[in-house]
Scaffold this motif. Structure first.
Motif, mmCIF file in Angstrom:
data_model
loop_
_atom_site.group_PDB
_atom_site.id
_atom_site.type_symbol
_atom_site.label_atom_id
_atom_site.label_comp_id
_atom_site.label_asym_id
_atom_site.label_seq_id
_atom_site.Cartn_x
_atom_site.Cartn_y
_atom_site.Cartn_z
ATOM 1 N N ILE A 540 2.031 -0.548 -0.523
ATOM 2 C CA ILE A 540 0.742 -0.710 0.150
ATOM 3 C C ILE A 540 0.574 0.435 1.150
ATOM 4 O O ILE A 540 1.484 0.752 1.918
ATOM 5 N N ASN A 541 -0.585 1.069 1.115
ATOM 6 C CA ASN A 541 -0.898 2.288 1.888
ATOM 7 C C ASN A 541 -0.256 3.532 1.292
ATOM 8 O O ASN A 541 -0.329 4.604 1.881
ATOM 9 N N GLU A 547 -1.968 -3.330 -3.077
ATOM 10 C CA GLU A 547 -2.033 -4.690 -2.531
ATOM 11 C C GLU A 547 -2.559 -5.680 -3.576
ATOM 12 O O GLU A 547 -2.070 -6.815 -3.677
ATOM 13 N N TYR A 575 -0.396 -11.262 2.235
ATOM 14 C CA TYR A 575 -1.679 -11.390 2.928
ATOM 15 C C TYR A 575 -1.526 -11.108 4.421
ATOM 16 O O TYR A 575 -2.387 -10.484 5.052
ATOM 17 N N MET A 578 -1.503 -7.540 5.160
ATOM 18 C CA MET A 578 -2.838 -6.935 5.052
ATOM 19 C C MET A 578 -3.803 -7.492 6.099
ATOM 20 O O MET A 578 -4.989 -7.205 6.056
#
Length: 704
Positions: A540-541, A547, A575, A578
């Motif tokens: 993620i990122n 994601e 979650y 995020m």
């Protein structure tokens, strides 16, 4: 005359190979394979059987005829073998099932090799003695090690509870039927119940072999029983209630392929899939085993129902019924075979227990054949050439001769061609499997020594040799992710190092590819989807849509293990990472509902509530965590600190948590977080999505 002598030599060699195999079967283990006990025994049976098949082919070539033993057990055993093979081919985890079924298929071939080679009393006595002595020696090893007499030259084996089976339960299952053989044999020799010790017993070698073996095995059984009953580290067996429930559910709740699952189950050797998919929510109430997964059911028969369906279970019962039809009163071998069948309905069977069952059946059939039982006989198949130039098959009793014409060399030529293809095909793949397993085992050893380069190289070569084991791909994906993370830390200081960047990106893509390969090979294994989700979560990122891919993969893991609270904590953690706190709260609440005494579920729920500003509700959850952590000093200190900090934020406390009690041993308190923290990258790289859930099982080579 020369041909007869050669055939006689082949028979002697075959008897020798069978005897050595039976002697070393309970003893054989290796320290350079991923499993020290099961895989070496599988290789022993497969290797011995391949050699016996080659020798049989040479005999057919020399004799120009096929001599086969016919018995009431041949058909049911053949039906069982075909059923589990079909079950494996139809399995969604096809490669896992085939890897498990091939060694059992060779156990059936070993049964046929034994009954078709042991036709004389002398060879029968040698084979039986080797089998009993091997079991007795394994008992001696167990006894010696328990009393800390470590006589084997391996420092890693200096453990008081070592045995050559890797499990005291499996050793117990193996030794009981062998002890029955020795006990019945001894009782018959002394004329029980009218006990007589005649002079002939003093010179009876077989009597002394059975006496010494029986005493040794009995001592081993007593020690194993003591270990199971009195010692704290007892073997863990799935409670019967869950064995029954998962078996019934596995053959009745597969809506998309109901008929296939009902008849053929999930695939031989894939009980782990059935357990995770069909265990009931009440399993979470089990205090000591709720977080464990089981690769074996409560008993072998219950496992057969789940993994090979109604047909597999019925074919197994067919073998038992056929055995009863051939019963010989007060026969030690019949009693031992019945004992093995009885154990299969009571306890889980690993590979060696399944092999022992077929060995007992083979020895019993050989005994009936040698005893000239009319139900067991030899059939001779030959291809003859008539005077008209035609060929025809003839089936004769042994010793009969064809009057239709000369025996044709076509049949032995066809047989030897088949033998060459069969042994060549399986020999090739067994060697590839073995080479791969040894390399992967060495890679794990190198990983424990923190030798990343050797670990990487060995795992790459292992997967190249045999790319069909999903656990290899899963572990390799984590290896690539760890290496990529290590390079990412170096990239912070060397932003312009193009080679490092290329290596970093290659490792990331290879990690994803290996994770996807594991899922493609074993699409119904929840652990593979969990692993893939964790890889995406770490990206993620870093990777585009990582994601979304992480959530999708985790949801699929949950679909395959729907009552596992740990998976909902992991999904909630994604979650939470995020900052999507509402869905995170929902997932943590599901985890709490599934297991009301799970401290870490309340801990994560408390944190997401704290982030949302619901401080009093967060405090209530932290208070429950404190109650559940009363027996864990480290967890208690951690939550006490967080409670004090939160109370300082709130000020006056209006509510207190309800009382929650539990005897469950709690895991360390932690907020669900990625396994690896790779720094963000801009622009984000394009990464492959998770495979579709309906994607067919196939080769994983293209995904690496």
């Amino acid at each position: 005359m020369l041909e007869k002598d050669t055939v006689s030599y082949i028979d002697t060699i075959s008897t020798f190979i069978i005897s050595l195999t039976l002697f070393f079967l309970p003893l054989f283990f290796l320290l350079n394979t991923t499993d020290f006990f099961i895989i070496p025994k599988q290789l022993l049976i497969i290797g011995a059987t391949l050699i016996l098949i080659i020798l049989w082919g040479v005999k057919v070539l020399l004799a120009r005829k096929i001599i086969l033993n016919a018995s009431p057990l041949n058909l049911p055993i053949a039906v069982f073998a075909i059923t589990i093979l079909v079950s494996s081919i139809l399995s969604k985890n096809r490669f896992d099932a085939l890897i498990q079924v091939v060694p059992v298929f060779f156990a059936v071939l070993f049964f046929l090799s034994l009954v078709n080679n042991i036709r004389e009393r002398k060879s029968f006595s040698i084979v039986l003695s080797a089998f009993v002595l091997g079991a007795a020696l394994s008992s001696i090893v167990t006894i010696a090690y328990y009393f800390k007499f470590y006589f084997l030259p391996f420092a890693s084996l200096q453990n008081q509870f070592f045995n050559t089976f890797g499990s005291i339960t499996q050793q117990l299952i193996f030794l009981i039927p062998v002890f029955v053989i020795s006990l019945f044999y001894l009782l018959q020799k002394i004329g029980f119940p009218r006990v007589k010790f005649g002079q002939d017993l003093k010179t009876d070698f077989g009597f002394f072999v059975q006496l010494l073996s029986g005493v040794t095995i009995l001592a081993g059984l007593i020690l194993i029983a003591y270990q199971i009953i009195a010692l704290p580290n007892k073997p863990i067996v799935l409670p019967y209630i869950y064995g029954f429930q998962t078996a019934a559910a596995a053959i009745s709740q597969e809506a998309q392929r109901f008929i296939v699952s009902l008849l053929f189950g999930s695939g031989y050797g894939t009980y782990l899939v059935d357990f995770t998919r069909f265990k009931p929510p009440s399993f979470n109430l089990e205090q000591n085993i709720w977080n464990l997964t089981f690769s074996f059911s409560s008993s072998y028969f219950l496992e057969l129902i789940a993994t090979v369906g109604i047909l597999g279970a019925l074919s197994f019962i067919f073998i038992l019924v056929s055995l009863f039809k051939t019963r010989a009163p007060r026969n030690p071998l019949f009693a031992a075979a019945i004992a093995s069948f009885a154990l299969s309905f009571l306890l889980p069977f690993a590979y060696i227990a399944v092999v022992e069952l077929f060995i007992l059946l083979a020895i019993y059939v050989s005994y009936l054949n040698i005893s000239e039982d009319k139900r067991v006989y030899d059939v001779v198949l030959t291809l003859v050439a008539s005077k008209k130039g035609l060929f025809s098959f003839e089936a004769l009793s042994e010793g009969s001769h064809s009057e239709a014409g000369a025996e044709s060399p076509i049949l032995p030529a066809v047989v030897i061609l088949f033998v060459a293809i069969f042994t060549g095909f399986f020999g090739f793949w067994v060697l590839r499997f073995t080479s791969s397993d040894i390399k992967f085992a060495e890679s794990l050893r190198q990983a424990s020594l923190n030798n990343a380069q050797k670990t990487y190289d060995l795992q790459t070569r292992a997967i190249s040799d045999f790319p069909y084991r999903s656990d290899y791909h899963r572990i390799f994906s984590q290896m690539n992710l760890a290496l990529a993370n290590s390079l990412a830390q170096n990239l912070k200081d060397q932003n312009q190092n193009t080679q490092l960047q290329q290596n970093f990106l290659a490792l990331l893509q290879q990690s994803i590819g290996s994770g996807r390969s594991a899922v493609i090979l074993s699409p119904q294994t929840s652990l593979n989807w969990q692993n893939l989700s964790q890889i995406y979560r770490a990206l993620i990122n870093v990777g585009q849509n990582a994601e979304q891919f992480a959530v999708a993969s985790q949801n699929q893991a949950i679909a395959l293990d729907p009552y596992n609270p740990l998976l909902y904590i992991q999904l909630g953690g994604i979650y939470y990472q995020m900052k999507q706190y509402d869905p995170a709260q929902n997932q943590f609440q599901v985890a709490v509902n599934l297991k009301r005494d799970f401290a870490n579920a309340y801990y994560n729920l408390g944190h997401v509530l704290e982030e949302k500003g619901a401080l009093e509700e967060a405090l209530l959850n932290y208070q429950i965590v404190r109650q559940l952590s009363s027996g864990d000093k480290q967890n208690l200190e951690k939550i006490e600190g967080e409670i004090k900090a939160l109370e300082a934020k709130i000020g006056e406390i209006k509510k207190t948590a309800k009382k929650v009690e539990s005897e469950t041993e709690q895991t360390p308190l932690s907020i669900s977080s990625p396994s690896t923290n790779i720094p963000p990258i801009k622009p984000q790289i394009k990464i492959s999505p998770p495979p579709q859930t309906n994607q067919a099982t196939g080769s994983a080579n293209s995904n690496n």
